[in-house]
Design a protein around this motif. Structure first.
Motif, short mmCIF file in Angstrom:
data_model
loop_
_atom_site.label_atom_id
_atom_site.label_comp_id
_atom_site.label_asym_id
_atom_site.label_seq_id
_atom_site.Cartn_x
_atom_site.Cartn_y
_atom_site.Cartn_z
N ALA A 92 0.85 -1.20 0.00
CA ALA A 92 0.00 0.00 0.00
C ALA A 92 0.88 1.24 0.00
O ALA A 92 0.63 2.20 -0.75
CB ALA A 92 -0.93 -0.01 1.21
N THR A 93 1.93 1.21 0.80
CA THR A 93 2.84 2.35 0.86
C THR A 93 3.49 2.57 -0.50
O THR A 93 3.55 3.70 -1.00
CB THR A 93 3.95 2.08 1.92
OG1 THR A 93 3.30 1.74 3.15
CG2 THR A 93 4.83 3.30 2.12
N ARG A 94 3.93 1.46 -1.12
CA ARG A 94 4.55 1.58 -2.45
C ARG A 94 3.60 2.20 -3.47
O ARG A 94 3.97 2.98 -4.31
CB ARG A 94 4.99 0.20 -2.95
CG ARG A 94 6.40 -0.19 -2.53
CD ARG A 94 6.90 -1.39 -3.34
NE ARG A 94 6.20 -2.62 -3.02
CZ ARG A 94 6.54 -3.44 -2.02
NH1 ARG A 94 7.58 -3.16 -1.28
NH2 ARG A 94 5.87 -4.53 -1.79
N LEU A 95 2.31 1.76 -3.39
CA LEU A 95 1.34 2.23 -4.38
C LEU A 95 0.78 3.60 -4.03
O LEU A 95 0.08 4.22 -4.83
CB LEU A 95 0.17 1.23 -4.48
CG LEU A 95 0.50 -0.16 -5.01
CD1 LEU A 95 -0.75 -1.05 -4.94
CD2 LEU A 95 1.00 -0.08 -6.45
N GLY A 96 1.04 4.04 -2.82
CA GLY A 96 0.49 5.33 -2.39
C GLY A 96 -1.00 5.25 -2.11
O GLY A 96 -1.73 6.20 -2.32
N VAL A 97 -1.47 4.07 -1.67
CA VAL A 97 -2.88 3.96 -1.28
C VAL A 97 -2.96 3.66 0.23
O VAL A 97 -1.98 3.24 0.84
CB VAL A 97 -3.66 2.89 -2.09
CG1 VAL A 97 -3.56 3.14 -3.58
CG2 VAL A 97 -3.20 1.48 -1.77
N VAL A 98 -4.15 3.87 0.78
CA VAL A 98 -4.34 3.70 2.22
C VAL A 98 -4.30 2.22 2.58
O VAL A 98 -4.85 1.38 1.85
CB VAL A 98 -5.72 4.30 2.61
CG1 VAL A 98 -6.05 4.02 4.08
CG2 VAL A 98 -5.74 5.78 2.33
N PHE A 99 -3.65 1.88 3.68
CA PHE A 99 -3.73 0.52 4.19
C PHE A 99 -4.88 0.48 5.19
O PHE A 99 -4.86 1.19 6.19
CB PHE A 99 -2.42 0.10 4.86
CG PHE A 99 -2.48 -1.28 5.43
CD1 PHE A 99 -2.66 -2.37 4.60
CD2 PHE A 99 -2.39 -1.49 6.80
CE1 PHE A 99 -2.75 -3.66 5.12
CE2 PHE A 99 -2.47 -2.77 7.33
CZ PHE A 99 -2.65 -3.85 6.48
N LEU A 100 -5.90 -0.33 4.89
CA LEU A 100 -7.12 -0.30 5.71
C LEU A 100 -7.09 -1.25 6.89
O LEU A 100 -7.94 -1.16 7.78
CB LEU A 100 -8.34 -0.62 4.82
CG LEU A 100 -8.75 0.48 3.85
CD1 LEU A 100 -9.67 -0.06 2.77
CD2 LEU A 100 -9.45 1.62 4.60
N GLY A 101 -6.16 -2.20 6.89
CA GLY A 101 -6.07 -3.09 8.04
C GLY A 101 -5.80 -4.53 7.65
O GLY A 101 -5.89 -4.90 6.48
N ALA A 102 -5.45 -5.33 8.66
CA ALA A 102 -5.13 -6.74 8.44
C ALA A 102 -6.14 -7.61 9.17
O ALA A 102 -6.56 -7.28 10.28
CB ALA A 102 -3.73 -7.04 8.94
N LEU A 103 -6.53 -8.70 8.54
CA LEU A 103 -7.47 -9.65 9.15
C LEU A 103 -6.75 -10.97 9.29
O LEU A 103 -6.14 -11.45 8.33
CB LEU A 103 -8.70 -9.79 8.26
CG LEU A 103 -9.39 -8.44 8.00
CD1 LEU A 103 -10.26 -8.49 6.77
CD2 LEU A 103 -10.19 -8.04 9.23
N PRO A 104 -6.81 -11.57 10.46
CA PRO A 104 -6.03 -12.79 10.68
C PRO A 104 -6.62 -14.01 9.97
O PRO A 104 -7.81 -14.03 9.66
CB PRO A 104 -6.11 -12.97 12.20
CG PRO A 104 -7.41 -12.34 12.58
CD PRO A 104 -7.60 -11.18 11.64
N LEU A 105 -5.79 -14.99 9.72
CA LEU A 105 -6.27 -16.30 9.28
C LEU A 105 -6.92 -16.91 10.51
O LEU A 105 -6.27 -17.12 11.53
CB LEU A 105 -5.08 -17.15 8.82
CG LEU A 105 -5.40 -18.53 8.26
CD1 LEU A 105 -6.13 -18.42 6.92
CD2 LEU A 105 -4.12 -19.34 8.07
N ASP A 106 -8.23 -17.17 10.44
CA ASP A 106 -8.96 -17.57 11.63
C ASP A 106 -10.10 -18.50 11.22
O ASP A 106 -10.95 -18.12 10.40
CB ASP A 106 -9.51 -16.30 12.32
CG ASP A 106 -10.15 -16.61 13.65
OD1 ASP A 106 -9.81 -15.92 14.63
OD2 ASP A 106 -11.00 -17.52 13.72
N ALA A 107 -10.09 -19.69 11.80
CA ALA A 107 -11.06 -20.71 11.40
C ALA A 107 -12.50 -20.24 11.61
O ALA A 107 -13.40 -20.62 10.85
CB ALA A 107 -10.81 -22.00 12.18
N SER A 108 -12.74 -19.39 12.60
CA SER A 108 -14.13 -18.99 12.87
C SER A 108 -14.68 -18.14 11.72
O SER A 108 -15.89 -18.14 11.46
CB SER A 108 -14.23 -18.24 14.20
OG SER A 108 -13.42 -17.09 14.18
N LEU A 109 -13.82 -17.44 10.99
CA LEU A 109 -14.28 -16.67 9.84
C LEU A 109 -14.80 -17.60 8.75
O LEU A 109 -15.85 -17.36 8.15
CB LEU A 109 -13.12 -15.85 9.27
CG LEU A 109 -13.08 -14.35 9.53
CD1 LEU A 109 -11.81 -13.75 8.98
CD2 LEU A 109 -14.28 -13.66 8.91
#
Ligand SMILES: Nc1ncnc2c1ncn2[C@@H]1O[C@H](COP(=O)(O)OP(=O)(O)OP(=O)(O)O)[C@@H](O)[C@H]1O
Ligand SMILES: [Mg+2]
Length: 359
Positions: A306-323
């Motif tokens: 995101a930094t390289r592209l100059g766009v906003v990083f909105l967040g990270a979502l974990p690998l999670d079995a409940s999802l």
């Protein structure tokens, strides 16, 4: 290798109960695609007749499947687009934020098929398949709804519609006063390309047929009303950056896109391509989301990208079995466990998007 003429003959042997003619002769067969061992088309009927034509759709499918060498068949039943219905868009300036208006102006030409009474159309896209785009789309929609916004979700993934499973919805949508009535599920209005066809049929549509069906779902679904406009319509796009995606994003009146990627380099390369595709058509990338973040696939890759592209990083979502389990059970995790850690992550992403759209 199935011949197109064999397909047409088979369809003309199925009689349209209204005109008494074969389906092709009656002009009901639109966008017929015949490729190797596959065929598909849209059975386009008057909107008041959609329910009555379900058996005709089944008969057409059976007729095609009976052709020697045919292995995959997909017939969608859609309402005829009445001239003028979507051709004359209402001015939508009232209720639009300044940011959206600016974005609208930056885009030329403005697509004429904006859905009525929808304030913002947001695409969820990914360069690569299987990165969790649909999972993110439904949970993000639920997180936006949890902010008190009225939210719709349109599953435009012609390759693998997954909203019916993820939201636990099924059945041909109803028509009321000439409009498609969206399903209501978990506080969302929902419509899927998967509801227009049989779930077990692989989607084989290409170009015109796919975009026609999507335009119809966009513009003919009653997403909002004058009194109660929809705040955000989240569109789950098919993965990839090919011609189908290009046509779709050109034809869909998007106010912004969010791109989902896993942290791996190969997915990030494709995310970059997706961003370039949106740039090409003047749709702002509102941000990048890292999904399946954690020890298995790594973490931080999307933020750096995101930094390289100059766009906003909105967040990270974990690998999670409940999802995954919640998705399989037809209930977005954000709606099932609104107080949970994952819901909090999605709430943060939703805050970023609401800020970018100025809502
Ligand atoms: N963060 C996550 N943790 C665990 N499982 C996940 C996560 N995100 C997605 N999944 C699971 O991974 C699979 C693929 O996710 P999903 O269908 O959302 O991906 P997609 O990008 O929409 O795929 P496609 O390209 O087929 O449309 C699903 O089984 C889903 O439940
Ligand atoms: Mg998907």
């Amino acid at each position: 290798m199935v011949e197109r003429s064999a397909v047409i003959a088979a369809l003309d042997a199925v009689i349209d109960p209204i005109s008494g003619q074969g389906l092709v002769a009656a002009g009901l067969v639109q966008g017929l695609v015949v490729a190797d061992d596959r065929a598909g088309f849209a059975l386009e009927v008057d909107r008041s007749q959609v329910a009555a034509y379900a058996p005709v759709r089944d008969a057409a499918e059976a007729a095609l499947k009976a052709i020697p060498g045919m292995s995959r068949v997909s017939v969608i039943l859609t309402a005829e687009a009445k001239p003028g219905l979507s051709a004359a868009p209402k001015p939508r300036t009232a209720g639009l934020s300044k940011a959206a208006l600016d974005q609208g102006r930056a885009r030329a030409p403005v697509p004429t098929d904006r859905p009525a009474h929808v304030r913002h159309v947001l695409a969820v896209a990914s360069g690569k398949g299987g990165v969790g785009k649909s999972t993110v789309a439904v949970n993000l929609a639920a997180a936006l709804a949890a902010r008190g916004l009225s939210v719709g979700i349109l599953d435009a993934d012609v390759y693998g519609p997954s909203l019916p499973t993820m939201l636990g919805i099924s059945g041909q949508p109803a028509y009321e006063d000439g409009a498609i009535v969206p399903h209501h599920a978990h506080g969302l209005k929902a419509m899927s390309v998967g509801l227009l066809t049989k779930m077990d049929d692989a989607m084989i549509w290409r170009g015109p047929m796919a975009s026609q069906a999507i335009t119809q779902m966009l513009t003919q679904t009653r997403w909002g009303t004058v009194e109660a406009p929809l705040d955000v319509l989240v569109v789950d796009l098919p993965p990839g950056t090919g011609d189908v995606q290009l046509t779709l994003i050109q034809k869909t009146p998007l106010d912004g896109a969010v791109i989902v990627s896993t942290p791996q380099e190969v997915a990030l390369t494709d995310a970059r391509r997706a961003h370039t595709l949106f740039q090409k058509v003047g749709v702002p990338t509102l941000g990048l989301i890292e999904n399946m973040s954690g020890p298995v696939f790594g973490e931080g890759g999307a933020e750096a990208e995101a930094t390289r592209l100059g766009v906003v990083f909105l967040g990270a979502l974990p690998l999670d079995a409940s999802l995954r389990e919640a998705g399989d059970a037809g209930r977005p995790l954000v709606a099932a466990q609104p107080e949970g850690e994952i819901a909090a992550r999605f709430a943060a992403v939703a805050t970023g998007i609401a800020g970018a759209l100025d809502i």
